[in-house]
Design a protein around this motif. Sequence first.
Motif, short mmCIF file in Angstrom:
data_model
loop_
_atom_site.label_atom_id
_atom_site.label_comp_id
_atom_site.label_asym_id
_atom_site.label_seq_id
_atom_site.Cartn_x
_atom_site.Cartn_y
_atom_site.Cartn_z
N UNK A 24 -5.45 2.17 -6.32
CA UNK A 24 -4.60 2.06 -7.33
C UNK A 24 -3.96 3.48 -7.77
N UNK A 25 -4.94 4.43 -8.19
CA UNK A 25 -4.51 5.59 -8.42
C UNK A 25 -3.51 6.42 -7.60
N UNK A 58 1.44 12.68 -11.41
CA UNK A 58 0.85 12.49 -9.99
C UNK A 58 -0.26 13.37 -9.62
N UNK A 59 -0.09 14.70 -9.90
CA UNK A 59 -1.56 15.31 -9.33
C UNK A 59 -2.68 14.82 -10.08
N UNK A 64 -8.08 12.53 -9.21
CA UNK A 64 -8.97 11.85 -9.84
C UNK A 64 -9.43 10.69 -8.72
N UNK A 65 -8.18 9.97 -8.21
CA UNK A 65 -8.61 8.99 -6.81
C UNK A 65 -9.53 9.63 -5.92
N UNK A 98 -1.95 12.97 5.07
CA UNK A 98 -0.75 12.55 4.28
C UNK A 98 -1.00 12.88 2.99
N UNK A 99 -2.01 12.57 2.43
CA UNK A 99 -2.82 12.67 1.29
C UNK A 99 -2.90 14.10 0.67
#
Lengths: 307, 186
Positions: A24-25, A58-59, A64-65, A98-99
Amino acid sequence: MDITWGAGAANPVIWGWLIAVYLFLAGIAGGAFLTASLTDLFKKNGQARVIRSGAFLAPVAIIVGLGLLVFDLGRPLSFWKLIFNVNFGSVMSIGVFIISIFTVLSLLYAYLVWTSVKVGSKVQVRVGRAANETAATKAAGTVGGRGIVAFLGALFALGTATYTGFLLSAVSTNVFWSTHLPGIAGVPFLPFLFLVSALSTGLAATLLGAGTCDDLTVYKKIDIVLIVIEILLVAVLYASVRAVFFSGNLAALFWLGVVMIGLILPLLLSLYGVSRHKNLVLPSCSLVVIGGLALRCFVVYAGQLFK
Amino acid sequence: MAKHYAMVIQLKKCLGCQACTVACKFENKVPDGQYRTKSPAIGPSGTYPNVKVFFEKQACQMCQDAPCVKVCPTTASHYNKDGLVLIDSHKCVGCKYCMTACPYDARFINKNTGTADKCTFCYDTRLTKGEKPACVTTCVGGALLFGDANDPQSEVARYMATHRTEVRKAQFGTRPSVHYDYEGVK
Ligand code: SF4
Ligand code: SF4
Ligand code: SF4
């Protein structure tokens, strides 16, 4: 658990709510970055508050995610091994890259947005009008570099949001997660659903962060379109998989959380808002965000509880 | 010719005594509450006079097209030189992706190491010394056969040539190396 007579089933939920919240995040981060960067790139006199809100959100969301993801590992402190041992056949391995790149770009972008805000205000306060021209040229300079970061970041934001769907859809042995687009066997369904939901929730969260400001009608109209697309996608999902996935404890999560709170109510509120109240953001956007969380939880659990 | 270790389980010979469950725990120091193999009761099903119950030994099926290997982001899950699916615990981060992908619930996160764990066919402790897996040698009913399926003279190859065996959840195309003979129980 009685291993002889209790059918030996361990807890079927391998990825629990931590992973659902992470997905979700990541969606929020991708959607927020896209909202900010596309505003920055394509809207002349883009709304500074929207850009700032999305750029900062965004960051924070992605970090947190990732924190939740690492916490969920059996060996959290070994997370760095994900970077050094690569399996190109593994969606997760590709997603790590990617992340990671997205996280760096989103931090950089937030920094650029932050400094340009500071430069702008300082110069104006100290020197007053005379210096406005120099400030403007300076700002234009940053916008050049910032434009590139915004553009590249937008690509990786798209990648991040879509990846969250691919992560699940790549599990070919999971009937629910690997559902295909109806009629097209080669194309998985979840990446589309998660991308649209990411755009919608990221946009909503960004507007929440921007607070009531100038006319947000454009964004609200986009959000309405996104919600409508998402309703169609959820309907397609409902029609194309077995009914069992929407039963039991998950029925409430699906009908109340995903459908009512996440889609129908915000759609009605947004339609009402666009026609009547220019600045009615809070109720509809909060519902969209909550619905996005419900959607991730629903998909993550439904795929594991029913096989 | 390359080896292809395989196991055949004759369900009608299994008494459900769990000797294999325990032997595996001894052999592999599996933590409390966790299992590399178990033999749960399937059933009872049906109505009198056709009530049936049998025990199905479950563990890693040593898939030849293993979804766990495909999804593992660190290559910790891999095929070794004998084609067995094993886990390099030094590389494993415990992401559990493999567990979501395994259709046989064969894997768990070892409580002590935090890494993925599962049946190894006792590769390091026994196969490499020419011994059969602990569960196989322990089996009280003689229900477990083990050997190299590529060797036509082996017990498993001969059994499979003359009996009808199945693999579990064939629809996933995982090509397991553990074969079940349901004759007499289903
Ligand atoms: S049974 Fe599960 S753990 Fe074993 S090889 Fe097949 S997919 Fe992997
Ligand atoms: S838990 Fe370990 S073996 Fe399983 S997929 Fe993750 S890194 Fe690979
Ligand atoms: S082969 Fe070895 S590790 Fe596998 S179930 Fe039997 S005893 Fe346990």
